[in-house]
Enzyme design. Sequence first.
Site, PDB file in Angstrom:
ATOM      1  N   LYS A  77       0.845  -1.205   0.000  1.00  0.00           N
ATOM      2  CA  LYS A  77       0.000   0.000   0.000  1.00  0.00           C
ATOM      3  C   LYS A  77       0.874   1.246   0.000  1.00  0.00           C
ATOM      4  O   LYS A  77       1.925   1.273   0.653  1.00  0.00           O
ATOM      5  CB  LYS A  77      -0.894  -0.024   1.252  1.00  0.00           C
ATOM      6  CG  LYS A  77      -1.959   1.073   1.299  1.00  0.00           C
ATOM      7  CD  LYS A  77      -2.844   0.920   2.544  1.00  0.00           C
ATOM      8  CE  LYS A  77      -3.930   1.965   2.616  1.00  0.00           C
ATOM      9  NZ  LYS A  77      -4.757   1.848   3.837  1.00  0.00           N
ATOM     10  N   SER A 152      -9.882   1.767   3.118  1.00  0.00           N
ATOM     11  CA  SER A 152      -9.028   2.528   2.232  1.00  0.00           C
ATOM     12  C   SER A 152      -8.002   1.682   1.474  1.00  0.00           C
ATOM     13  O   SER A 152      -7.463   2.126   0.466  1.00  0.00           O
ATOM     14  CB  SER A 152      -8.284   3.603   3.015  1.00  0.00           C
ATOM     15  OG  SER A 152      -7.375   3.012   3.933  1.00  0.00           O
ATOM     16  N   SER A 176     -10.008  -0.460   7.366  1.00  0.00           N
ATOM     17  CA  SER A 176      -9.389  -0.299   6.043  1.00  0.00           C
ATOM     18  C   SER A 176      -8.709  -1.529   5.466  1.00  0.00           C
ATOM     19  O   SER A 176      -8.318  -1.518   4.295  1.00  0.00           O
ATOM     20  CB  SER A 176      -8.384   0.860   6.065  1.00  0.00           C
ATOM     21  OG  SER A 176      -9.057   2.085   5.979  1.00  0.00           O
TER      22      SER A 176
END
Lengths: 376, 95
Positions: A77, A152, A176
């Site tokens: 990420k 997210s 997330s």
Amino acid sequence: MHTKTLHEIRELINKGEVSCVELTKNALDRISKVDDKVGAFLQVDEEGAVNKAKEVDEKIKRGEDVSFLAGIPMAIKDNICVEGLKTTCASRMLENFIAPYDAHVTKLLKRNDAVILGKLNMDEFAMGSSSENSAFKKVRNPYDLERVPGGSSGGSAAAVAAGEAYYTLGSDTGGSIRQPASLCGVVGLKPTYGRISRYGLVAFASSLDQIGPFTKDVEDCAHVLKAIAGYDEMDSTSAKREAEDYTKYLNQDIKGLKIGIPKEYFAEGLNENVRKQIENAIEVYKKLGAEIKEISLPMSKYALAVYYILASSEASSNLARFDGIRYGYRADEFEDVVDLYVKSRSQGFGDEVKEELCLVHMHFLLVIMMHIIKRH
Amino acid sequence: MSVTVRDVEYVAKLARLEFTEEQKQKFTEDLNGILNYVEMLKEVDTDDVEISIGAYRVENALREDVVKDSFNRDSLLKNAPDSQDGFVKVPKVIE
């Protein structure tokens, strides 16, 4: 090849049926084939990935022992630092920020000879739950491109679901990892706070932030967690406990294990299909000998409201560092130093982030106003 | 109690942000929604509740105070928007 799990791939490598370079090139092909549609990647490090794969192939050829993760393509990420690659947090604010060091988890992955394919798309600064709030492009759900992948860490979930990487890392503050994993049909784990060092993770709400894995199955998840867990002196909230071999729990008997089912989690609005899946899972556990017990967590309904206040307060102080001075975006034109802060932040942050930053001030303002009114 | 556009302007200033008129309108509506939602916390009686700072016992993990190499200055300055002679360059802050 791209539908196989991490542990299946390990077996193929060990048997000599596939080389790490082949695997890596396959993954890069897969990315160039599908990522225009999925939008999971913000940056692909083709050269770094292939070089690492070559290195591992040579180690194997020399007969050296390699780790379980060695030579297998994965991705990270874009709020977790990988030295020399950009860490943008999917924000204009960090569009050109090149990480000057490795996050602790990155260091551990490199020690395990992981092949890092690149950095994954997300909601800007991890604020959001649909991965539509990236400053660069939206992530889409690989199962249905008209739907969101969750967020997210939407890029991390979608990349695994679309077979672009064998596993990925994401971060979870208020769902997330867990929510996008669920929306994309992959395994996602938010580990216990303190289990994994956050050194090198761009902070959102520090009392809640955790890094965790996305994988195709639970067995893979145990392998990845084992590699990235453990104490780190650079994160003062890191637990002083060694990483365990989580794979040893995989085939353990669960007879007599008591599983609590909080009745509040089956609230109005729960999708019927989701409810059925949970009920199926409960049946499986029952058959395996677990004891199922309904429990009550009566404060559950307040959790989201508390979360809003905590997360926005912590985000407000964590994101104060983005002021256009030492790193990140600086506006081209400004009158003085305060104007530099205002212009850089206003142009660098997206709307979702700005709103989050206002929320906390607004909340405190109202609290203060209420106290003043009470006093009069 | 509800939030007005003027309140949004004030908190924007506190957060060192500036908004367009359109954003101000949108944020005023959104923030009112969220603040009304968190109002529900008022109904919880916390008088006899002990303060909790988490579900797990976490102690500060302090490390030994030993001198170690730090980051290379040049590598950090690469990310600075403006720098000169090994320093970050900023607009003048004193008259």
